[in-house]
Motif scaffolding. Structure first.
Motif, PDB file in Angstrom:
ATOM      1  N   ASP A  86       0.827  -1.208   0.000  1.00 54.82           N
ATOM      2  CA  ASP A  86       0.000   0.000   0.000  1.00 54.82           C
ATOM      3  C   ASP A  86       0.859   1.254   0.000  1.00 54.82           C
ATOM      4  O   ASP A  86       0.468   2.285  -0.553  1.00 54.82           O
ATOM      5  CB  ASP A  86      -0.927   0.012   1.216  1.00 54.82           C
ATOM      6  N   GLY A  87       2.027   1.172   0.646  1.00 58.11           N
ATOM      7  CA  GLY A  87       2.926   2.317   0.705  1.00 58.11           C
ATOM      8  C   GLY A  87       3.838   2.432  -0.493  1.00 58.11           C
ATOM      9  O   GLY A  87       4.633   3.380  -0.581  1.00 58.11           O
ATOM     10  N   GLY A  88       3.761   1.453  -1.424  1.00 58.17           N
ATOM     11  CA  GLY A  88       4.567   1.508  -2.636  1.00 58.17           C
ATOM     12  C   GLY A  88       6.041   1.284  -2.409  1.00 58.17           C
ATOM     13  O   GLY A  88       6.880   1.801  -3.155  1.00 58.17           O
ATOM     14  N   GLN A  89       6.386   0.491  -1.407  1.00 59.10           N
ATOM     15  CA  GLN A  89       7.787   0.219  -1.113  1.00 59.10           C
ATOM     16  C   GLN A  89       8.059  -1.285  -1.136  1.00 59.10           C
ATOM     17  O   GLN A  89       7.162  -2.092  -0.878  1.00 59.10           O
ATOM     18  CB  GLN A  89       8.174   0.761   0.273  1.00 59.10           C
ATOM     19  N   GLY A  90       9.316  -1.640  -1.427  1.00 63.81           N
ATOM     20  CA  GLY A  90       9.718  -3.026  -1.357  1.00 63.81           C
ATOM     21  C   GLY A  90      10.002  -3.438   0.071  1.00 63.81           C
ATOM     22  O   GLY A  90      10.260  -2.594   0.937  1.00 63.81           O
ATOM     23  N   LEU A  91       9.946  -4.734   0.322  1.00 62.52           N
ATOM     24  CA  LEU A  91      10.161  -5.258   1.669  1.00 62.52           C
ATOM     25  C   LEU A  91      10.975  -6.540   1.576  1.00 62.52           C
ATOM     26  O   LEU A  91      10.547  -7.514   0.955  1.00 62.52           O
ATOM     27  CB  LEU A  91       8.816  -5.536   2.340  1.00 62.52           C
ATOM     28  N   SER A  92      12.139  -6.548   2.208  1.00 59.74           N
ATOM     29  CA  SER A  92      12.977  -7.743   2.204  1.00 59.74           C
ATOM     30  C   SER A  92      12.527  -8.705   3.305  1.00 59.74           C
ATOM     31  O   SER A  92      11.862  -8.309   4.277  1.00 59.74           O
ATOM     32  CB  SER A  92      14.443  -7.371   2.433  1.00 59.74           C
ATOM     33  N   ASP A  93      12.912  -9.968   3.174  1.00 62.36           N
ATOM     34  CA  ASP A  93      12.594 -10.947   4.210  1.00 62.36           C
ATOM     35  C   ASP A  93      13.287 -10.603   5.526  1.00 62.36           C
ATOM     36  O   ASP A  93      12.745 -10.852   6.606  1.00 62.36           O
ATOM     37  CB  ASP A  93      13.008 -12.349   3.758  1.00 62.36           C
ATOM     38  N   ASP A  94      14.481 -10.015   5.442  1.00 65.74           N
ATOM     39  CA  ASP A  94      15.178  -9.641   6.673  1.00 65.74           C
ATOM     40  C   ASP A  94      14.442  -8.527   7.400  1.00 65.74           C
ATOM     41  O   ASP A  94      14.325  -8.537   8.628  1.00 65.74           O
ATOM     42  CB  ASP A  94      16.610  -9.190   6.354  1.00 65.74           C
ATOM     43  N   ALA A  95      13.941  -7.556   6.649  1.00 70.11           N
ATOM     44  CA  ALA A  95      13.176  -6.473   7.272  1.00 70.11           C
ATOM     45  C   ALA A  95      11.874  -7.001   7.861  1.00 70.11           C
ATOM     46  O   ALA A  95      11.451  -6.592   8.941  1.00 70.11           O
ATOM     47  CB  ALA A  95      12.895  -5.375   6.252  1.00 70.11           C
ATOM     48  N   LEU A  96      11.242  -7.924   7.155  1.00 67.96           N
ATOM     49  CA  LEU A  96      10.013  -8.535   7.647  1.00 67.96           C
ATOM     50  C   LEU A  96      10.281  -9.286   8.948  1.00 67.96           C
ATOM     51  O   LEU A  96       9.487  -9.225   9.901  1.00 67.96           O
ATOM     52  CB  LEU A  96       9.451  -9.471   6.585  1.00 67.96           C
ATOM     53  N   SER A  97      11.393  -9.973   9.012  1.00 65.39           N
ATOM     54  CA  SER A  97      11.774 -10.679  10.242  1.00 65.39           C
ATOM     55  C   SER A  97      11.985  -9.693  11.387  1.00 65.39           C
ATOM     56  O   SER A  97      11.589  -9.960  12.535  1.00 65.39           O
ATOM     57  CB  SER A  97      13.058 -11.477  10.015  1.00 65.39           C
ATOM     58  N   ALA A  98      12.599  -8.558  11.097  1.00 68.56           N
ATOM     59  CA  ALA A  98      12.840  -7.550  12.132  1.00 68.56           C
ATOM     60  C   ALA A  98      11.536  -7.045  12.723  1.00 68.56           C
ATOM     61  O   ALA A  98      11.420  -6.836  13.936  1.00 68.56           O
ATOM     62  CB  ALA A  98      13.639  -6.387  11.546  1.00 68.56           C
ATOM     63  N   VAL A  99      10.534  -6.853  11.867  1.00 74.41           N
ATOM     64  CA  VAL A  99       9.243  -6.362  12.331  1.00 74.41           C
ATOM     65  C   VAL A  99       8.596  -7.356  13.298  1.00 74.41           C
ATOM     66  O   VAL A  99       8.071  -6.971  14.350  1.00 74.41           O
ATOM     67  CB  VAL A  99       8.317  -6.075  11.133  1.00 74.41           C
ATOM     68  N   LEU A 100       8.641  -8.648  12.965  1.00 77.41           N
ATOM     69  CA  LEU A 100       8.041  -9.626  13.856  1.00 77.41           C
ATOM     70  C   LEU A 100       8.849  -9.748  15.149  1.00 77.41           C
ATOM     71  O   LEU A 100       8.280  -9.913  16.233  1.00 77.41           O
ATOM     72  CB  LEU A 100       7.928 -10.992  13.181  1.00 77.41           C
TER      73      LEU A 100
END
Length: 284
Positions: free
Chosen positions: A127-141
């Motif tokens: 929705d924000g028009g940005q890419g997301l890496s698996d590492d960043a996704l892991s950081a969020v969780l």
């Protein structure tokens, strides 16, 4: 990254799926007991924080696979129990949350973490028009895991909290990440960016959820995390200062702000200040 309130220690969010998870038969439930060394502090081989995976609802199967493959709950348990031992013990259950969001329930001493946070975070970046890496996704969780674990620590150890407990829990999440050295700094940067993106993408929803007395806004959380990051290592993170990220006037006090936040947690846990600092702080 989604939040919702439950009256105990829930967190704010932008919506959840409608189905609750079904629990696996007891023989198939995966439980991970914490194992710590003498060098890690007061923890023992006793299970003071354990991980339990519930069967995901159909839509959350891919999210559950991501969490299991990356072993994020186990990583969170390892870091938390290196610093503190919980007695009575706490269970960290990972499940499909069906709209309720991650939370800690003091009645059952259960930390609840959501598979669906993975897809929600992916949707936020889309929705924000940005890419997301698996590492960043892991950081969020991981930030969610540490935040909810903080509520458990506060409850089980009956810690006195100055200010809002939600902010104190965020400071614990920052502490857990920054103890990981340069890798943790990168993770905290990803977390701050996710809160910043949430603030600008779902601004109206975030400002009108009726929980302003318990939770800082997404924008405030983004700025606070950047402040802790900068305050912990100013020479490595001068690039986070900016009008739409960390204001320069706030940045000037961030070293002091982070020292106070770190000291508040270490004093509450009865640990020396040096235990808050990673021994493996390589350059970026």
């Amino acid at each position: 990254m989604g939040r919702s309130g439950n009256g105990c220690a829930g967190r704010r969010g932008w919506g959840r799926t409608a189905l609750r998870s079904a629990t696996l038969p007891l023989a198939l439930v995966l439980t991970t007991a914490c194992q710590t060394n003498a060098a890690d502090g007061p923890g023992t081989a006793e299970a003071s924080l354990t991980v339990r995976y519930d069967r995901p609802s159909g839509p959350d199967a891919d999210d559950a696979a991501f969490v299991r493959e990356r072993r994020l709950p186990e990583e969170a348990v390892r870091h938390v129990t290196a610093l503190v031992r919980l007695d009575p013990p706490v269970v960290m259950t990972v499940r499909s949350c069906g709209g309720e969001g991650p939370a800690y329930d003091p009645r059952t001493r259960e930390v609840e973490i959501c598979y669906d946070e993975i897809s929600e975070t992916r949707r936020l970046y889309q929705d924000g028009g940005q890419g997301l890496s698996d590492d960043a996704l892991s950081a969020v969780l991981l930030e969610s895991l540490f935040h909810e674990s903080a509520h458990a620590v506060i409850d089980v150890l009956d810690l006195a909290v100055r200010g809002k407990e939600e902010d104190f829990a965020d400071q614990f999440a920052a502490l857990m990440l920054l103890r990981q050295g340069a890798e943790g700094e990168e993770r905290l940067l990803d977390v701050a960016e996710t809160w910043r993106l949430s603030a600008i993408t779902y601004e109206n929803e975030n400002e009108d959820d009726g929980q302003a007395d318990e939770h800082s806004t997404d924008h405030q959380r983004a700025v606070a995390y950047l402040c802790y990051l900068y305050g912990a290592a100013p020479a490595h993170h001068a690039d986070v200062i900016g009008t739409d990220t960390l204001p320069a006037d706030r940045a000037r006090g961030c070293a002091r702000e982070w020292r106070r936040a770190r000291a508040a947690w270490m004093n509450a846990l009865g640990r020396p200040a040096e235990d808050a600092v990673s021994a493996r702080r390589p350059g970026r």
